[in-house]
Design an enzyme around this catalytic site. Sequence first.
Site, PDB file in Angstrom:
ATOM      1  CB  SER A  67      -1.200   0.034   1.278  1.00 26.00           C
ATOM      2  OG  SER A  67      -1.705  -1.187   1.161  1.00 26.00           O
TER       3      SER A  67
HETATM    4  N1  SAH Z   1       0.299  -4.824   4.175  1.00 26.79           N
HETATM    5  C1  SAH Z   1       0.791  -5.382   2.987  1.00 26.79           C
HETATM    6  C2  SAH Z   1      -0.355  -5.178   2.125  1.00 26.79           C
HETATM    7  C3  SAH Z   1      -0.397  -6.476   1.135  1.00 26.79           C
HETATM    8  S1  SAH Z   1      -1.785  -6.621   0.156  1.00 26.79           S
HETATM    9  C4  SAH Z   1       2.072  -4.619   2.499  1.00 26.79           C
HETATM   10  O1  SAH Z   1       2.651  -3.583   3.225  1.00 26.79           O
HETATM   11  O2  SAH Z   1       2.666  -4.958   1.586  1.00 26.79           O
HETATM   12  C5  SAH Z   1      -2.616  -7.667   1.011  1.00 26.79           C
HETATM   13  C6  SAH Z   1      -2.320  -9.055   1.574  1.00 26.79           C
HETATM   14  O3  SAH Z   1      -3.233  -9.712   2.176  1.00 26.79           O
HETATM   15  C7  SAH Z   1      -1.650  -9.826   0.443  1.00 26.79           C
HETATM   16  O4  SAH Z   1      -0.565 -10.320   0.497  1.00 26.79           O
HETATM   17  C8  SAH Z   1      -2.818 -11.030   0.330  1.00 26.79           C
HETATM   18  O5  SAH Z   1      -2.317 -12.202   0.018  1.00 26.79           O
HETATM   19  C9  SAH Z   1      -3.155 -11.229   1.759  1.00 26.79           C
HETATM   20  N2  SAH Z   1      -4.439 -11.692   2.161  1.00 26.79           N
HETATM   21  C10 SAH Z   1      -5.544 -11.868   1.539  1.00 26.79           C
HETATM   22  N3  SAH Z   1      -6.284 -12.343   2.352  1.00 26.79           N
HETATM   23  C11 SAH Z   1      -5.829 -13.088   3.320  1.00 26.79           C
HETATM   24  C12 SAH Z   1      -6.177 -13.916   4.539  1.00 26.79           C
HETATM   25  N4  SAH Z   1      -7.274 -14.447   4.245  1.00 26.79           N
HETATM   26  N5  SAH Z   1      -5.108 -14.189   5.309  1.00 26.79           N
HETATM   27  C13 SAH Z   1      -3.989 -13.681   5.288  1.00 26.79           C
HETATM   28  N6  SAH Z   1      -3.481 -12.873   4.393  1.00 26.79           N
HETATM   29  C14 SAH Z   1      -4.325 -12.706   3.161  1.00 26.79           C
END
Ligand code: SAH
Length: 220
Positions: A67
């Site tokens: 993000s």
């Molecule tokens: N905070 C992260 C944002 C990543 S985007 C950063 O700074 O890079 C959101 C993330 O949530 C993705 O990596 C995706 O794989 C994960 N995600 C989606 N559904 C999920 C779930 N049920 N449990 C754990 N992770 C999940």
Amino acid sequence: MTRSGPGDSYAGYRANLVESVRRKGVEDLAVLRAIGEVPRHLFVPPALLRSAYEDTSLPIGSGQTISQPSTHARAIAALRLTGHEKVLEVGTGSGYQTALLALCAMTVFSVERVPELATAARSALAKAGIGNVSVLVGDGTLGWRAYEPYDAILVSAGSPDVPAPLIAQLAPDGRLVIPIGNRQAQTLTLVTIAADGAVVRRPVADATFVPLKGTHGFHA
Ligand code: SAH
């Protein structure tokens, strides 16, 4: 933790990033200090190094994105961390937000569903010298039962509603921040539990996150 210093060629870029996040209205000093200290270049793919300190979201592989730093900052500021908290993060992704949380709280437990992302995040966190974090591969909509209750929970993927297990794993005076909406657009929402047990939701900001996929998120 990698500190700014004469040998750190990214320190100036980080200072500019702190300024642009501050200009977008984030006042929480602990969060701004964390953005000034965490080496974001370790958390982005090598091809995007030049953009590491811009206030933009970037692709991190497996169809996911890191993000915008100002979005992380708003979400973390809404948790009102004092440095003593046990935090659950759902959606480790690159691990950058995990690192910011680690500097603002006592311990961070982070759950990521994509094994490759969890592996890369663990290695970037180790390179950054951040030790007070544990990353689990699994469905974060179920929380992480072993370490409950959590003083703060931050979900970094968009969800149709607040997953019930996360409410159950929140400490009585805990704070949960989660983007709630459909797959295209969400409202970053602060969730707390009132004295009578009612779940209270307050909007924090408009948001666009990738979908939270799992038992209590979007299916498929
Ligand atoms: N905070 C992260 C944002 C990543 S985007 C950063 O700074 O890079 C959101 C993330 O949530 C993705 O990596 C995706 O794989 C994960 N995600 C989606 N559904 C999920 C779930 N049920 N449990 C754990 N992770 C999940």
